[in-house]
Design an enzyme around this catalytic site. Sequence first.
Site, mmCIF file in Angstrom:
data_model
loop_
_atom_site.group_PDB
_atom_site.id
_atom_site.type_symbol
_atom_site.label_atom_id
_atom_site.label_comp_id
_atom_site.label_asym_id
_atom_site.label_seq_id
_atom_site.Cartn_x
_atom_site.Cartn_y
_atom_site.Cartn_z
ATOM 1 N N HIS A 100 47.035 42.991 26.775
ATOM 2 C CA HIS A 100 45.643 43.312 26.449
ATOM 3 C C HIS A 100 45.564 44.268 25.262
ATOM 4 O O HIS A 100 44.822 44.036 24.297
ATOM 5 C CB HIS A 100 44.971 43.924 27.681
ATOM 6 C CG HIS A 100 43.556 44.366 27.453
ATOM 7 N ND1 HIS A 100 42.472 43.651 27.901
ATOM 8 C CD2 HIS A 100 43.036 45.463 26.836
ATOM 9 C CE1 HIS A 100 41.351 44.276 27.566
ATOM 10 N NE2 HIS A 100 41.681 45.389 26.915
ATOM 11 N N GLU A 101 46.318 45.363 25.318
ATOM 12 C CA GLU A 101 46.224 46.386 24.275
ATOM 13 C C GLU A 101 46.771 45.885 22.948
ATOM 14 O O GLU A 101 46.259 46.235 21.882
ATOM 15 C CB GLU A 101 46.953 47.652 24.715
ATOM 16 C CG GLU A 101 46.419 48.280 25.999
ATOM 17 C CD GLU A 101 44.936 48.642 25.928
ATOM 18 O OE1 GLU A 101 44.437 48.927 24.821
ATOM 19 O OE2 GLU A 101 44.277 48.626 26.987
ATOM 20 N N HIS B 56 36.891 43.113 23.289
ATOM 21 C CA HIS B 56 36.830 42.659 24.675
ATOM 22 C C HIS B 56 36.088 41.331 24.783
ATOM 23 O O HIS B 56 35.101 41.094 24.079
ATOM 24 C CB HIS B 56 36.129 43.713 25.535
ATOM 25 C CG HIS B 56 37.001 44.896 25.833
ATOM 26 N ND1 HIS B 56 36.512 46.179 25.955
ATOM 27 C CD2 HIS B 56 38.341 44.994 26.002
ATOM 28 C CE1 HIS B 56 37.501 47.002 26.214
ATOM 29 N NE2 HIS B 56 38.627 46.307 26.243
ATOM 30 N N HIS C 257 44.080 44.266 21.067
ATOM 31 C CA HIS C 257 43.217 45.186 20.323
ATOM 32 C C HIS C 257 43.842 45.566 18.987
ATOM 33 O O HIS C 257 43.158 45.605 17.953
ATOM 34 C CB HIS C 257 42.963 46.448 21.137
ATOM 35 C CG HIS C 257 41.967 46.275 22.245
ATOM 36 N ND1 HIS C 257 40.765 45.634 22.063
ATOM 37 C CD2 HIS C 257 41.996 46.675 23.550
ATOM 38 C CE1 HIS C 257 40.089 45.639 23.210
ATOM 39 N NE2 HIS C 257 40.815 46.258 24.126
ATOM 40 N N CYS D 251 40.450 49.132 30.501
ATOM 41 C CA CYS D 251 40.940 49.598 29.203
ATOM 42 C C CYS D 251 40.028 50.692 28.673
ATOM 43 O O CYS D 251 38.826 50.722 28.955
ATOM 44 C CB CYS D 251 40.960 48.401 28.246
ATOM 45 S SG CYS D 251 41.251 48.814 26.523
#
Length: 623
Positions: A335-336, A345, A339, A147
Amino acid sequence: MLTSIQLIALILLTDIDSVVAEKIFHSRDHSDVEVPASQQAELITDKVTAQQFLSKYGFIKPVNWEEIQFENEEAIPYNDNPAPGDIMSVIQESGSVSRAGIKDESDDPAESPEFVSALKEFQRMSGLSVTGVFDDATRAAMNEPRCGVPDKEATAKSTNAQNSSNGTAGNVTASEAANFTVNGTRDRPAYTAVSREKRHLKTLLLAGRRRKREAGGPGQMAFSKKVLKWRLIGEGYSSQLSIDDQRYIFRLAFRMWSEVCPLEFEEDTRSPLAEIDIRLGFGTGRHLGCTQRFDGAGREFAHAWFQGDIHFDDDEHFTAPNTGNGISLLKVAVHEIGHVLGLTHIHRASSIMQPSYLPQDTGFEIDWLDRKAIQQLYGSCKGRFNTVFDWVRKERTPYGEVVIRFNTYFMRDGWYWLYENRNNRTRYGDPVAVQVGWHGIPTDGVDAYVHVWTWSTDTVYFFKGTQYWRYDSENDRVYTEDSEGRRYPRLISEGFPGIPGPVDTAFFDRRDSHIYFFKGSDVYAFDVNANARARGYPKKLAEAFPAVVPNDHPGGHLDAAYFSYTHNAVFLLKDTRFWRVVSSKDRLLRPSLPHNGLLPHQEVHQQWFDICNVHATALKMSG
């Protein structure tokens, strides 16, 4: 690399063996077993490029990732080609001082104490031997696909002074915002409270300024609302997957977060773009008006901003679920999105929030630590249920043996969750529509489930309003007419003499072969052997099920009464609370406890985890 013209052209559970009682609602993604060797960006090969890597991802000096997104007030149209503004470009073009503030006093970065310290920190967080030496294992770890969000972001302590001098509000650190630290190393990004204009799409140049989170106490969530709108933007379609595939994958990615926290995500293709909370798009190199440049295929595959947008590098070989080798777009999207919701992380191999992309042989899911991290921000899923029950049935093994198995089900508003007791969470992919798993019962759910199970009887009933249905477990459907000639649905008062409908809930107690029906503040006991209401009933709920602790009692109007084979106990549920009924074992240990007494209440979400609603647009998992 695509030209701007080409880019525009792209716009077009338990001790008893459990089983799954129906097919899984959708397949999770496990198609990313191998990343083709040809998918490689410029590699980290020496100490100079290693230094650039450590600087970019915050190991030498924490990076204020949010402020990078807003460096200039004037937005850059996505098809312009301005001078480089990303971190890597600044480092490469600097003279005696890099962006990280390290003076180039030597041709060998290894002589810099800052470099050695940063390298050790990277090695430690990556699970490598902490030597401070740029060895082969460290080089390989730096070259893993990952990432683009920095691992170590600037904290409020390092930026508050500057903000104060500029007359802006202070920033929020990870511990202040979420009170959640992973391995003692993670800092949440610092975010200014001043609204700033996004530097993204050309269509956003005149849009209103987006609100940034204000400084606050521990546990403040990234979004204060529970339903968030998202959109795959027309200017940012992928060149590799169909639009339907892209939207399907993103719906599934958002759904996976909805399954573990009280947020719902609505795909909105109609509202003005400025009203969309999360925008997703693909690009290459200098893309979508973003200040960060993608590096080509192989290393950095995506990046995202807190409470903002997500960009994917279209040079990467992204794949749809179960379609071949490559980078799983589903895994990257999950995953994104983490965020955007405020997670940093997490350096743990099983975590979806680890910075590096790790192919795996089996389907991935959101890890326990990821679930606890997002729930630290937004809380756990809470809500009342129409009914809860254990479905017990006989099954024949491949060896011809007959075994008795069960699963636990929670029902709410026409949807149900299968609860995996041995994993202490709901099945992946739930909730599922009632009519998918239970054929013939009311599609908007039921009030009660009763399984009369004795040596001579094995009968299942569902109750709704003033009626009830008998269920044929062997053929997985309701009876329209049973072997005795009784047609269904029937009135409760006809099938259970002395019991007035409708009822709030009910359960069968194998200890005395009685069905207990709950209606308002009253309890009716029905003797299944005598086929009549039990003598002495109805009784008040407080009399039949007295409180062990004074005034700690549901009172009446229960949502569910549930005998759990996992816990070998009866539970009464109302709103978001439950009371466990005193068992025979409890009374052996504490003889003073009353028969059928209710132990002090607890919260449902603290006993049964992650029973979460999912937005209707995510429940429709077709392309």
